[in-house]
Design a protein around this motif. Sequence first.
Motif, short mmCIF file in Angstrom:
data_model
loop_
_atom_site.label_atom_id
_atom_site.label_comp_id
_atom_site.label_asym_id
_atom_site.label_seq_id
_atom_site.Cartn_x
_atom_site.Cartn_y
_atom_site.Cartn_z
N PRO A 35 52.71 74.75 27.68
CA PRO A 35 53.47 73.83 28.72
C PRO A 35 54.65 73.20 28.29
O PRO A 35 55.19 72.56 29.43
N ASN A 36 55.12 73.37 27.18
CA ASN A 36 56.63 73.10 26.71
C ASN A 36 56.63 71.57 26.92
O ASN A 36 57.68 71.01 27.72
N ILE A 37 55.81 70.79 26.38
CA ILE A 37 55.74 69.38 26.87
C ILE A 37 56.97 68.54 25.78
O ILE A 37 57.25 69.07 24.61
N ASP A 38 57.53 67.70 26.67
CA ASP A 38 58.71 66.73 25.76
C ASP A 38 58.11 66.19 24.55
O ASP A 38 57.17 65.30 25.02
N PRO A 39 58.35 66.39 23.68
CA PRO A 39 57.59 65.53 22.38
C PRO A 39 58.16 64.01 22.45
O PRO A 39 57.47 63.21 21.82
N LEU A 40 59.17 63.55 23.20
CA LEU A 40 59.57 62.34 23.43
C LEU A 40 58.73 61.67 24.49
O LEU A 40 58.82 62.02 25.85
N ALA A 41 57.75 60.72 24.12
CA ALA A 41 56.96 60.24 25.34
C ALA A 41 57.88 59.16 26.18
O ALA A 41 57.61 59.29 27.22
N PHE A 42 58.69 58.55 25.51
CA PHE A 42 59.43 57.64 26.35
C PHE A 42 60.38 56.89 25.45
O PHE A 42 60.36 56.78 24.10
N SER A 43 61.34 56.41 25.88
CA SER A 43 62.69 55.59 25.18
C SER A 43 62.80 54.21 25.84
O SER A 43 62.80 53.96 26.99
N ILE A 44 63.29 53.20 24.93
CA ILE A 44 63.60 51.87 25.51
C ILE A 44 64.83 51.68 24.85
O ILE A 44 64.90 51.32 23.39
N GLY A 45 65.94 51.92 25.30
CA GLY A 45 67.06 51.82 24.78
C GLY A 45 67.34 52.84 23.41
O GLY A 45 67.18 54.01 23.67
N LEU A 64 65.39 52.77 20.97
CA LEU A 64 64.08 53.25 20.40
C LEU A 64 63.50 54.31 21.23
O LEU A 64 63.13 54.36 22.25
N LYS A 65 63.16 55.20 20.33
CA LYS A 65 62.36 56.46 20.99
C LYS A 65 60.98 56.68 20.53
O LYS A 65 60.76 56.71 19.02
N VAL A 66 60.05 56.89 21.35
CA VAL A 66 58.81 56.78 20.95
C VAL A 66 58.31 58.30 21.13
O VAL A 66 58.27 58.81 22.19
N HIS A 67 57.88 58.87 20.06
CA HIS A 67 57.54 60.25 20.28
C HIS A 67 55.63 60.36 20.55
O HIS A 67 55.09 59.61 19.62
N TRP A 68 55.27 61.37 21.14
CA TRP A 68 54.07 61.61 21.30
C TRP A 68 53.14 61.66 19.93
O TRP A 68 52.01 61.41 19.74
N TYR A 69 53.92 62.29 18.99
CA TYR A 69 53.26 62.44 17.62
C TYR A 69 52.89 61.39 17.07
O TYR A 69 51.70 60.99 16.35
N GLY A 70 53.70 60.45 17.08
CA GLY A 70 53.36 59.01 16.54
C GLY A 70 52.39 58.17 17.41
O GLY A 70 51.54 57.64 16.82
N LEU A 71 52.52 58.30 18.49
CA LEU A 71 51.30 57.74 19.31
C LEU A 71 49.97 58.56 19.00
O LEU A 71 49.02 57.69 19.35
N MET A 72 49.97 59.59 19.02
CA MET A 72 48.61 60.23 18.53
C MET A 72 48.03 59.57 17.33
O MET A 72 46.78 59.45 17.31
#
Length: 261
Positions: free
Chosen positions: A2-12, A14-22
């Motif tokens: 599915p080619n998911i964007d590894p970046l979950a979201f960003s605030i300014g 600050l970039k939050v990646h799915w890997y870290g969220l897992m």
Amino acid sequence: YPNIDPLAFSIGPLKVHWYGLMYLFGFIGAWIYGIQRSKRADLDWTRRQVEDVIFYGALGVILGGRLGYTLFYGWGAFIDNPISIFYIWKGGMSFHGGMLGVFLAMLIYARRHGKRFFEVTDFIAPWVPIGLGAGRIGNFINGELVGRVADPDLPWAMVFPFVDQLPRHPSQLYQALTEGLLFFLILWWYSSNPRPVMAVSGVFMMCYGGFRFTTEFFRTPDAHLGFIAFEWMTMGQLLSLPMILVGVLLFHLAMKQGTRG
């Protein structure tokens, strides 16, 4: 894939990646389950102790996992760019290294809090698959650790376009199901009743070693390592064999001790 964007979201910036969220989801899940286990009358654990042991465990997982990956899989990349050891959001965490890190952390925790080492490992072992399963989902989202080429007729085979156009096993999902869900169910069931000291730890070592050894047959070996023995054995399988042997020994000693008791 599915080619998911590894970046979950960003605030300014600050970039939050799915890997870290897992990893975060894994620690939260372990905390919730640990609190539930601490309420059992046969287990001498408090909520505060659960929170403390998770803190120790988190340090062991992150430091041991990253150092283990560097030593077992990424030494060349580390030599080329030493600062890459801090690039956790790009993946590159070794379970076997993380396990050794957790063992060291639990040994320190046990000594500081007057508990036996295997009393601690037996208590935390059932939580671990929660984090393992979440971590494998993170691998899938990152599109890393792809599987070996599969039969084109395999219904769930996936094409990972950033690798090639060949159908491959989604080995990350195989590992999420075995090392995560199935592993959790086995440990949850086995630890739901009082067991001799070391027994749960022994089952943990045997099951993880067996699951990892098996799923490695569907996972592409690391390109810079390839097969390291017999033209089929991977580094993951080599590191899993001692786990199985140690698990059998711990389980045997636990049962022998339990019988005597």
